[in-house]
Design an enzyme around this catalytic site. Structure first.
Site, PDB file in Angstrom:
ATOM      1  NE  ARG A 145      -2.441  -1.498   3.721  1.00  0.00           N
ATOM      2  CZ  ARG A 145      -2.500  -2.352   3.519  1.00  0.00           C
ATOM      3  NH1 ARG A 145      -2.659  -3.564   2.991  1.00  0.00           N
ATOM      4  NH2 ARG A 145      -1.825  -2.679   5.076  1.00  0.00           N
ATOM      5  CD  GLU A 167       2.616  -9.800  17.848  1.00  0.00           C
ATOM      6  OE1 GLU A 167       2.791 -10.212  18.918  1.00  0.00           O
ATOM      7  OE2 GLU A 167       2.942  -9.242  17.014  1.00  0.00           O
TER       8      GLU A 167
END
Length: 179
Positions: free
Chosen positions: A62, A99
């Site tokens: 994006r 993560e």
């Protein structure tokens, strides 16, 4: 951050995506509205300090959309920061922690050189991992990068603060509490 509630109203929130407990801020609904998208690009351009950059670096995927439109408006080039394995030719890359694991950003080794004034652009900043890697990758090629632009900031996740620790001013049009 100025009042951009007209844009904020166009962001769809999808609960529990990509995992339970996450509120996904879907910017595609804003992008579907031509006038709002154009206004977003104008407002991002207004956030820039220090004049016109040489390049706008967009983070896949994006970020490419916003970087390209902003570069067109400013009359400068677009530098694509891609995920691993997507660019032909000679590349430079950086691996960074997520993560749960790692990821990699790449760019052509000749995409920018020492002294190029670059502004980083993406749709959203959360923890800042990808943006921090992008700054390191660009600076590793000698680029001068002291600004990053985002449509959305999730301030509780600290990404904009992490960029400031690298002397990169982070500007965002919108802020959402929580994830």
């Amino acid at each position: 951050m100025d009042d951009n509630d007209d844009l904020k109203d166009l962001i769809r929130t999808i609960p529990d995506h990509p995992k339970p407990g996450i509120l996904f801020r879907d910017i595609s609904t804003l992008m579907l509205e031509g006038d709002a998208f154009a206004s977003t690009i104008d407002r991002l351009a207004d956030l820039l300090d220090n004049g016109k950059p040489d390049l706008i670096a967009g983070i896949e995927a994006r970020g490419f959309v916003f970087a390209s439109a902003l570069a067109y408006k400013l009359g400068c080039g677009v530098l694509m920061l891609r995920k691993s394995g997507k660019l032909p030719g000679t590349i430079v890359s950086i691996e960074y922690a997520l993560e749960y694991g790692t990821d990699m950003l790449e760019m052509h080794d000749d995409a920018c050189g020492p002294g190029a004034k670059v502004v980083l652009v993406d749709d959203l900043i959360a923890t800042g991992g990808t943006a921090l890697a992008a700054v390191e990758l660009l600076r590793g090629r000698g680029a001068l990068i002291d600004q990053a632009l985002f449509v959305i900031d999730l301030p509780e996740l600290g990404g904009a603060d992490r960029l400031r620790d690298l002397d990169v001013t982070s500007h965002a049009l919108l802020s959402f509490a929580g994830e």
